[in-house]
Structure formats: structure tokens, C-alpha cells
Write a protein that holds these residues in place. Structure first.
Motif, short mmCIF file in Angstrom:
data_model
loop_
_atom_site.label_atom_id
_atom_site.label_comp_id
_atom_site.label_asym_id
_atom_site.label_seq_id
_atom_site.Cartn_x
_atom_site.Cartn_y
_atom_site.Cartn_z
N TYR A 175 -8.19 11.88 -8.13
CA TYR A 175 -9.18 11.71 -7.06
C TYR A 175 -9.52 13.07 -6.45
CZ TYR A 175 -7.86 6.74 -7.15
OH TYR A 175 -7.60 5.45 -7.52
N TRP A 192 2.49 11.90 -0.69
CA TRP A 192 1.30 11.08 -0.91
C TRP A 192 1.20 10.64 -2.37
CZ3 TRP A 192 -1.92 8.24 1.76
CH2 TRP A 192 -2.02 8.46 3.14
N ARG A 193 1.55 11.54 -3.27
CA ARG A 193 1.49 11.23 -4.70
C ARG A 193 2.41 10.03 -5.02
NH1 ARG A 193 2.77 16.21 -7.34
NH2 ARG A 193 0.59 16.78 -7.36
N ARG A 225 0.82 -1.22 0.00
CA ARG A 225 0.00 0.00 0.00
C ARG A 225 0.85 1.26 0.00
NH1 ARG A 225 -2.55 -3.19 3.81
NH2 ARG A 225 -4.63 -3.86 3.25
N LEU A 259 -3.77 10.20 -7.10
CA LEU A 259 -4.12 11.21 -6.10
C LEU A 259 -4.69 12.49 -6.70
CD1 LEU A 259 -4.03 11.87 -3.05
CD2 LEU A 259 -1.78 12.85 -3.44
N ASP A 271 0.34 7.00 -4.16
CA ASP A 271 -0.99 6.91 -4.79
C ASP A 271 -0.96 7.69 -6.10
OD1 ASP A 271 -3.63 6.91 -5.56
OD2 ASP A 271 -4.40 7.46 -3.59
N TRP A 308 1.13 3.29 2.44
CA TRP A 308 0.64 4.09 3.56
C TRP A 308 0.22 3.15 4.70
CZ3 TRP A 308 -4.52 2.81 4.25
CH2 TRP A 308 -5.20 2.31 3.13
#
Length: 157
Positions: free
Chosen positions: A138, A128-129, A43, A135, A132, A45
Motif C-alpha cells: 500500500y 503496523w506491518r 482488525r 502495508l 496489516d 488496530w
């Protein structure tokens, strides 16, 4: 665009909401010992339990959130399953910034929240990018920018 030039796909909203409610319930039934994990792995995260004080009720409210570590700080996104409304936990933190965070295998710790802004927000959004790739797509579904929330250990705040 996500893999293969297809737009990033989200499960239906009812599924996202149900998944996190079930996740929170299972964590509670385990006495808080299970269904949380550290960042990394497939994941990228981790999952933590955050307990805030309700802005209107004054009662404790718990939620399971994805997070990244940034030194001693925990970084979460106020995304509400990519729905349009701000998540209640973020509204609660804006009224009462002090909260409790529980990480996998650790006791609860008191944290203080703030919204990252400017260069700090850009740096943390990029982190975060990295975990994901969809991102930005979203986040574009939301009518307002997604807050990047930093949870700092209270002693360091």
C-alpha cells in the motif's frame, strides 16, 4: 505480496473517502460515544478521533484514524487512504503539534505529535506491518514515504 501471491487490493479511492466521512459523521452524531474501538480483535488496530487546529483556518478539524498503542503513546500512519497527497490532519499537526485524541470509552486527552524517525520509525512500522500484511505494498503506491506519527500525552511530552 498479499495472500495467494496476489497484490494487496484497495477499494476504490471514492469508497475509502466516503467510508471515513460517514464514519466521522456517525461518531459525531453519537456525541463521540460510538464508532471508536480499541486495538485488537480481528482488525488488530483501533479507531480514534483526532481533533487538530487548521493550519490556515485556525479552526478545529476532526478525523477518525486507525491507531496502535505503544506504551502511553498512540501511533498513526499519515496515509490519506493511501492516496498521493499528505493528509490535511498531518499538515495541521506539523503546523500545530498539539491536538485532542478521543479513544473508545475515554474522555478526550491532549496529545503532542511528532514524526517517528530512524530506529523508532522502523520499530513502529514493523508493529503496523504485524496487523496489516499489505502495508508495504500500500505504502509503495504513494510517491513519498508515509509518515509514522506518534501522539504522546501532553503531560509526558
Amino acid at each position: 505480496m498479499a495472500e495467494g501471491n496476489r497484490p494487496a487490493r484497495l477499494p476504490p479511492r471514492w469508497f475509502i473517502v466516503t467510508f471515513w466521512k460517514v464514519h466521522r459523521t456517525l461518531n459525531k452524531m453519537s456525541g463521540g460515544r460510538r464508532f471508536l474501538w480499541k486495538p485488537g480483535g480481528r482488525r488488530g488496530w483501533g479507531a480514534l478521533r483526532l481533533t487538530t487546529v487548521g493550519r490556515r483556518s485556525g479552526q478545529e478539524r476532526s478525523v477518525i484514524l486507525g491507531y496502535l498503542e505503544d506504551g502511553p503513546d498512540l501511533v498513526v500512519l499519515a496515509m490519506n487512504g493511501w492516496g498521493p497527497a499528505e493528509p490535511a490532519w498531518w499538515l495541521n499537526l506539523q503546523a500545530h503539534p498539539s491536538a485532542l485524541a478521543r479513544l473508545h470509552g475515554q474522555p478526550e486527552q491532549r496529545v503532542v505529535a511528532h514524526a517517528a524517525e530512524g530506529a523508532e520509525r522502523e520499530r513502529l512500522w514493523e508493529r503496523w506491518r504485524e496487523v496489516d500484511e499489505g502495508l508495504d505494498e500500500y505504502a509503495a503506491r504513494r510517491p513519498s514515504p508515509t509518515a509514522v506519527v506518534v501522539l504522546s500525552p501532553e503531560a509526558a511530552a
